[in-house]
Design a protein around this motif. Structure first.
Motif, PDB file in Angstrom:
ATOM      1  N   GLN B  71       0.250  -1.083   0.039  1.00 33.24           N
ATOM      2  CA  GLN B  71      -0.150   0.531  -0.249  1.00 33.24           C
ATOM      3  C   GLN B  71       0.911   1.091   0.382  1.00 33.24           C
ATOM      4  N   GLU B  72       1.911   0.797   0.998  1.00 33.10           N
ATOM      5  CA  GLU B  72       2.906   2.209   0.967  1.00 33.10           C
ATOM      6  C   GLU B  72       3.837   2.725  -0.604  1.00 33.10           C
ATOM      7  N   LEU B  74       1.864   2.024  -3.303  1.00 37.25           N
ATOM      8  CA  LEU B  74       1.033   2.497  -4.561  1.00 37.25           C
ATOM      9  C   LEU B  74       0.829   3.426  -3.986  1.00 37.25           C
ATOM     10  N   ASP B  75       0.559   4.471  -2.638  1.00 39.46           N
ATOM     11  CA  ASP B  75       0.890   5.255  -2.129  1.00 39.46           C
ATOM     12  C   ASP B  75       1.220   6.565  -2.829  1.00 39.46           C
ATOM     13  N   ALA B  78       0.893   7.540  -6.464  1.00 42.60           N
ATOM     14  CA  ALA B  78      -0.752   7.042  -7.107  1.00 42.60           C
ATOM     15  C   ALA B  78      -0.569   9.062  -7.968  1.00 42.60           C
ATOM     16  N   GLY B  79       0.044   9.851  -7.497  1.00 37.55           N
ATOM     17  CA  GLY B  79      -0.328  11.065  -7.856  1.00 37.55           C
ATOM     18  C   GLY B  79       0.489  11.035  -9.313  1.00 37.55           C
ATOM     19  N   ASP B  81       0.463  10.738 -13.577  1.00 42.17           N
ATOM     20  CA  ASP B  81      -1.085  10.478 -13.414  1.00 42.17           C
ATOM     21  C   ASP B  81      -0.315   9.276 -15.345  1.00 42.17           C
ATOM     22  N   ARG B  86       4.132   5.711 -13.697  1.00 45.58           N
ATOM     23  CA  ARG B  86       3.891   4.931 -12.667  1.00 45.58           C
ATOM     24  C   ARG B  86       4.137   3.692 -12.406  1.00 45.58           C
ATOM     25  N   PHE B  90       6.919   2.638  -8.932  1.00 50.78           N
ATOM     26  CA  PHE B  90       6.134   1.359  -7.755  1.00 50.78           C
ATOM     27  C   PHE B  90       7.631   1.003  -8.116  1.00 50.78           C
ATOM     28  N   ALA B 138      -2.892  -5.305  -7.298  1.00 49.55           N
ATOM     29  CA  ALA B 138      -2.089  -4.478  -7.285  1.00 49.55           C
ATOM     30  C   ALA B 138      -1.824  -3.958  -8.552  1.00 49.55           C
ATOM     31  N   ASP B 141      -3.535  -4.038 -12.000  1.00 47.48           N
ATOM     32  CA  ASP B 141      -3.724  -3.202 -12.440  1.00 47.48           C
ATOM     33  C   ASP B 141      -2.514  -2.325 -12.555  1.00 47.48           C
ATOM     34  N   LEU B 142      -1.916  -2.142 -12.418  1.00 45.13           N
ATOM     35  CA  LEU B 142      -0.639  -1.400 -13.163  1.00 45.13           C
ATOM     36  C   LEU B 142       0.112  -1.574 -14.053  1.00 45.13           C
TER      37      LEU B 142
END
Lengths: 202, 202
Positions: B71-72, B74-75, B78-79, B81, B86, B90, B138, B141-142
């Protein structure tokens, strides 16, 4: 059975390999190995001086077989002239044999051995390092042929195949689905395919 | 210390986690855990009904932390675009933290737990499957964002990150070099980079 009892030795090693891969090294006792092999304490200690000696012979045999599997893959593709086609055929060979591997063993002896601190860094683990280096060198040679000159960390990209085998064994265990071995080897083929296609178009 | 003794519980879990990761589950005794935690039998059995209960709580906590690490990552991205940027950021995030991870643990609790048949398929292993699925979803999705429409086995390509973490832990153990974690995560970033660049130019 040969007079030197080598058939008994092999039967004990086969039984021990199955038990250690299935249940771990510390969880496997000499008594369990003897029972699973249909052997006796006398026979066992004729061939192995201790559990540690058994582990050492087990790992040596497994690593030799592992390097044999590598060599088989190299032999299958040795006649392919195009370096990229050779790399991809090498990967496809292991994909084709993945279900067979997972049918005959539920995980990897390396994982079981390297989980136990008492064996890590001991003489027992030396043949594992030998196998890691054999895979690294062979796959790096194939990758260098397919990549040509590149800035890539080719040794790490080559180690990645060993890493995929070991990690996929863990994923198969976590999910209970042995089909992940084939899918993971296929994923690496696709990834190597993309990497070597990219380097050609640069 | 809080009145409910939760600090003691955490100290016991921390000690047990270190021991099980270092030496394996079967090779770790309750007495060793108590000694390493500087605790007592009374304290131990106040918090854990058995070694199996300890294993269950250990795995649950570890898997929760693992999903927290995901989750960290992903956070952090997250910004961003652009879907490909992204995905690659990651991956770079985990590369940047690889040495830190290997400084704090010598291997992965999942490997130690899944090596032991007695724990595989038990309730103890359930949180591992939960973590595998969280990473799969996750990363898939990426990857889908970066790949667009493709015929690829995106779930397998996503599982490949989990496989790389687990396999790299094994490689670090086999070689005694924790630097392989960073190099393997970097190799996967390079491979994902090639795959997603290829699909853009198609």
């Amino acid at each position: 059975m040969p007079r030197d009892g080598s058939a008994t030795r092999i039967r004990i090693l086969d039984a021990a390999e199955r038990l250690v891969i299935d249940s771990g090294y510390a969880a496997t006792s000499i008594d369990q190995v003897i029972a699973a092999a249909g052997s006796s304490k006398g026979s066992f200690f004729h061939h192995f001086s201790s559990k540690a000696d058994l582990a050492e012979q087990l790992v040596r045999r497994y690593a030799e077989a592992d390097v044999g599997v590598l060599q088989e893959g190299l032999d299958v593709v040795a006649g392919i002239d195009d370096p990229r086609a050779r790399l991809l055929a090498f990967m496809a060979h292991f994909e084709d044999h993945a279900d067979e591997v997972m049918g005959s063993q539920s995980s990897c002896l390396y994982v079981a051995v390297l989980t136990e601190r008492q064996l890590v860094g001991s003489d027992t683990a030396v043949p594992i390092l030998g196998a890691v280096r054999a895979w690294r060198q062979a796959v790096a040679d194939l990758l260098r042929g397919a990549l040509g000159d590149s800035d890539h960390d080719v040794d790490a990209l080559a180690d990645h195949l060993f890493v995929t085998f070991e990690g996929a064994f863990i994923l198969c265990r976590a999910t209970g689905d042995p089909g992940h071995m084939r899918r993971q080897l296929s994923a690496v083929r696709v990834l190597y395919e993309a990497l070597t296609s990219q380097s050609r178009s640069e």
